[in-house]
Design a protein around this motif. Structure first.
Motif, PDB file in Angstrom:
ATOM      1  N   GLY A  47      12.000  10.143  -9.105  1.00 61.66           N
ATOM      2  CA  GLY A  47      12.923  10.885  -8.264  1.00 61.66           C
ATOM      3  C   GLY A  47      14.268  10.217  -8.112  1.00 61.66           C
ATOM      4  N   GLY A  48      14.677   9.436  -9.104  1.00 63.19           N
ATOM      5  CA  GLY A  48      15.961   8.766  -9.035  1.00 63.19           C
ATOM      6  C   GLY A  48      15.905   7.451  -8.270  1.00 63.19           C
ATOM      7  N   VAL A  49      14.761   7.133  -7.688  1.00 59.31           N
ATOM      8  CA  VAL A  49      14.591   5.876  -6.974  1.00 59.31           C
ATOM      9  C   VAL A  49      14.027   4.859  -7.964  1.00 59.31           C
ATOM     10  CG1 VAL A  49      13.364   4.737  -5.094  1.00 59.31           C
ATOM     11  CG2 VAL A  49      14.102   7.111  -4.842  1.00 59.31           C
ATOM     12  N   PRO A  50      14.704   3.733  -8.127  1.00 59.00           N
ATOM     13  CA  PRO A  50      14.163   2.760  -9.077  1.00 59.00           C
ATOM     14  C   PRO A  50      12.854   2.174  -8.558  1.00 59.00           C
ATOM     15  CG  PRO A  50      16.104   1.885  -7.960  1.00 59.00           C
ATOM     16  CD  PRO A  50      15.941   3.301  -7.523  1.00 59.00           C
ATOM     17  N   ALA A  51      11.939   1.936  -9.478  1.00 59.76           N
ATOM     18  CA  ALA A  51      10.663   1.323  -9.119  1.00 59.76           C
ATOM     19  C   ALA A  51      10.900  -0.138  -8.754  1.00 59.76           C
ATOM     20  CB  ALA A  51       9.696   1.423 -10.293  1.00 59.76           C
ATOM     21  N   SER A  52      10.032  -0.667  -7.885  1.00 58.24           N
ATOM     22  CA  SER A  52      10.118  -2.092  -7.546  1.00 58.24           C
ATOM     23  C   SER A  52       9.825  -2.899  -8.811  1.00 58.24           C
ATOM     24  CB  SER A  52       9.098  -2.436  -6.462  1.00 58.24           C
ATOM     25  OG  SER A  52       7.785  -2.427  -7.012  1.00 58.24           O
ATOM     26  N   VAL A  74       2.216  10.702 -14.272  1.00 57.56           N
ATOM     27  CA  VAL A  74       1.462  10.536 -13.025  1.00 57.56           C
ATOM     28  C   VAL A  74       1.837   9.200 -12.396  1.00 57.56           C
ATOM     29  CG1 VAL A  74      -0.848  10.274 -12.024  1.00 57.56           C
ATOM     30  CG2 VAL A  74      -0.439  12.024 -13.788  1.00 57.56           C
ATOM     31  N   ALA A  75       1.831   8.140 -13.188  1.00 57.78           N
ATOM     32  CA  ALA A  75       2.176   6.809 -12.679  1.00 57.78           C
ATOM     33  C   ALA A  75       3.619   6.753 -12.207  1.00 57.78           C
ATOM     34  CB  ALA A  75       1.936   5.755 -13.761  1.00 57.78           C
ATOM     35  N   VAL A  76       4.511   7.341 -12.959  1.00 58.72           N
ATOM     36  CA  VAL A  76       5.932   7.330 -12.599  1.00 58.72           C
ATOM     37  C   VAL A  76       6.136   8.025 -11.258  1.00 58.72           C
ATOM     38  CG1 VAL A  76       8.207   8.245 -13.255  1.00 58.72           C
ATOM     39  CG2 VAL A  76       6.761   7.123 -14.969  1.00 58.72           C
ATOM     40  N   CYS A 124       4.786   5.874  -8.340  1.00 58.43           N
ATOM     41  CA  CYS A 124       5.652   4.717  -8.076  1.00 58.43           C
ATOM     42  C   CYS A 124       7.029   5.124  -7.568  1.00 58.43           C
ATOM     43  CB  CYS A 124       5.785   3.861  -9.335  1.00 58.43           C
ATOM     44  SG  CYS A 124       4.263   3.017  -9.778  1.00 58.43           S
ATOM     45  N   GLY A 125       7.303   6.410  -7.535  1.00 63.71           N
ATOM     46  CA  GLY A 125       8.579   6.877  -7.005  1.00 63.71           C
ATOM     47  C   GLY A 125       9.724   6.766  -7.981  1.00 63.71           C
ATOM     48  N   ALA A 126       9.434   6.333  -9.202  1.00 59.33           N
ATOM     49  CA  ALA A 126      10.500   6.131 -10.175  1.00 59.33           C
ATOM     50  C   ALA A 126      10.991   7.435 -10.785  1.00 59.33           C
ATOM     51  CB  ALA A 126      10.020   5.190 -11.292  1.00 59.33           C
ATOM     52  N   ALA A 180       0.854  -1.186   0.000  1.00 58.77           N
ATOM     53  CA  ALA A 180       0.000   0.000   0.000  1.00 58.77           C
ATOM     54  C   ALA A 180       0.895   1.242   0.000  1.00 58.77           C
ATOM     55  CB  ALA A 180      -0.907  -0.009   1.224  1.00 58.77           C
ATOM     56  N   ARG A 181       0.509   2.230  -0.719  1.00 54.96           N
ATOM     57  CA  ARG A 181       1.276   3.480  -0.789  1.00 54.96           C
ATOM     58  C   ARG A 181       0.859   4.397   0.349  1.00 54.96           C
ATOM     59  NH1 ARG A 181       5.126   2.278  -4.313  1.00 54.96           N
ATOM     60  NH2 ARG A 181       4.273   1.455  -6.206  1.00 54.96           N
ATOM     61  N   GLY A 182       1.748   5.224   0.735  1.00 55.06           N
ATOM     62  CA  GLY A 182       1.435   6.220   1.750  1.00 55.06           C
ATOM     63  C   GLY A 182       0.841   7.465   1.118  1.00 55.06           C
ATOM     64  N   VAL A 183       0.544   8.413   1.956  1.00 53.12           N
ATOM     65  CA  VAL A 183      -0.023   9.673   1.514  1.00 53.12           C
ATOM     66  C   VAL A 183       0.926  10.381   0.554  1.00 53.12           C
ATOM     67  CG1 VAL A 183      -0.769  11.964   2.297  1.00 53.12           C
ATOM     68  CG2 VAL A 183      -1.441   9.924   3.570  1.00 53.12           C
ATOM     69  N   SER A 184       2.221  10.251   0.791  1.00 53.95           N
ATOM     70  CA  SER A 184       3.188  10.960  -0.056  1.00 53.95           C
ATOM     71  C   SER A 184       3.110  10.505  -1.513  1.00 53.95           C
ATOM     72  CB  SER A 184       4.602  10.804   0.484  1.00 53.95           C
ATOM     73  OG  SER A 184       4.982   9.443   0.483  1.00 53.95           O
ATOM     74  N   ALA A 185       2.800   9.236  -1.758  1.00 54.62           N
ATOM     75  CA  ALA A 185       2.670   8.759  -3.139  1.00 54.62           C
ATOM     76  C   ALA A 185       1.452   9.385  -3.809  1.00 54.62           C
ATOM     77  CB  ALA A 185       2.578   7.236  -3.169  1.00 54.62           C
TER      78      ALA A 185
END
Length: 171
Positions: A149-154, A140-142, A145-147, A59-64
């Motif tokens: 900001g330089g963080v690789p997606a799971s 929006v999806a990227v 998923c955090g991808a 589950a994603r947090g509010v920040s996502a």
């Protein structure tokens, strides 16, 4: 006839008016109400689908969710008249409509909606507007998923991003 929310000015959407930019492109007149609804609900559906937990995805947090909302809002600064008009319509919508809650069936429906939007845009939109819209929806999806900001997606997130990119005609 354009829907009232399409005719909304940037200043009413919370954005200062820009010189030389129309609030709504004349080309939005070519979309039926159902087609316009598809284009204006797709970004929110993407946000919900990518923020929802699934197999291999927590589950994603509010920040996502906030990152996704920020990506939607970023469309206000797009060079594309279509993207700006869609964002204005999203912010103007006060009809109490709900967004799907996520899940595998919803992902299948979302990918089908993405393909339908691509077909619609190929038929009716300026190619530059169509490309900008598809890239904006993917962004929006990227972001969710955090991808972005330089963080690789799971691996599970990357599969969803890949499927979404393919459905949007970006891969």
């Amino acid at each position: 006839m354009l829907a009232p929310e399409v005719l909304m000015s940037h200043s009413l959407a919370g954005e200062p008016p820009s010189a030389g930019r129309r609030a709504a492109p004349l080309t939005t007149a070519v979309y039926s109400a159902a087609e316009w609804d598809l284009l204006t609900t797709l970004p929110g559906r993407v946000l919900v689908a990518t923020a929802s937990p699934g197999p291999g995805r927590p589950a994603r947090g509010v920040s996502a969710g906030l990152a996704g909302l920020d990506a939607v809002a970023a469309g206000r600064a797009s060079d594309s008249d279509l993207v700006r008009a869609v964002v204005a319509a999203i912010y103007a919508r006060h009809d109490g409509s709900t967004t799907p809650t996520g899940g595998l069936a919803d992902l299948v429906d979302l990918l089908a909606a993405c393909r339908a939007a691509v077909r619609l845009l190929r038929r009716r939109a300026d190619p530059a507007d169509a490309a900008a819209y598809r890239q904006w929806v993917e962004s929006v999806a990227v972001r969710v998923c955090g991808a972005g900001g330089g963080v690789p997606a799971s691996p599970a997130d990357q599969r969803i991003l890949d499927r979404l990119g393919a459905a949007l005609g970006l891969r």
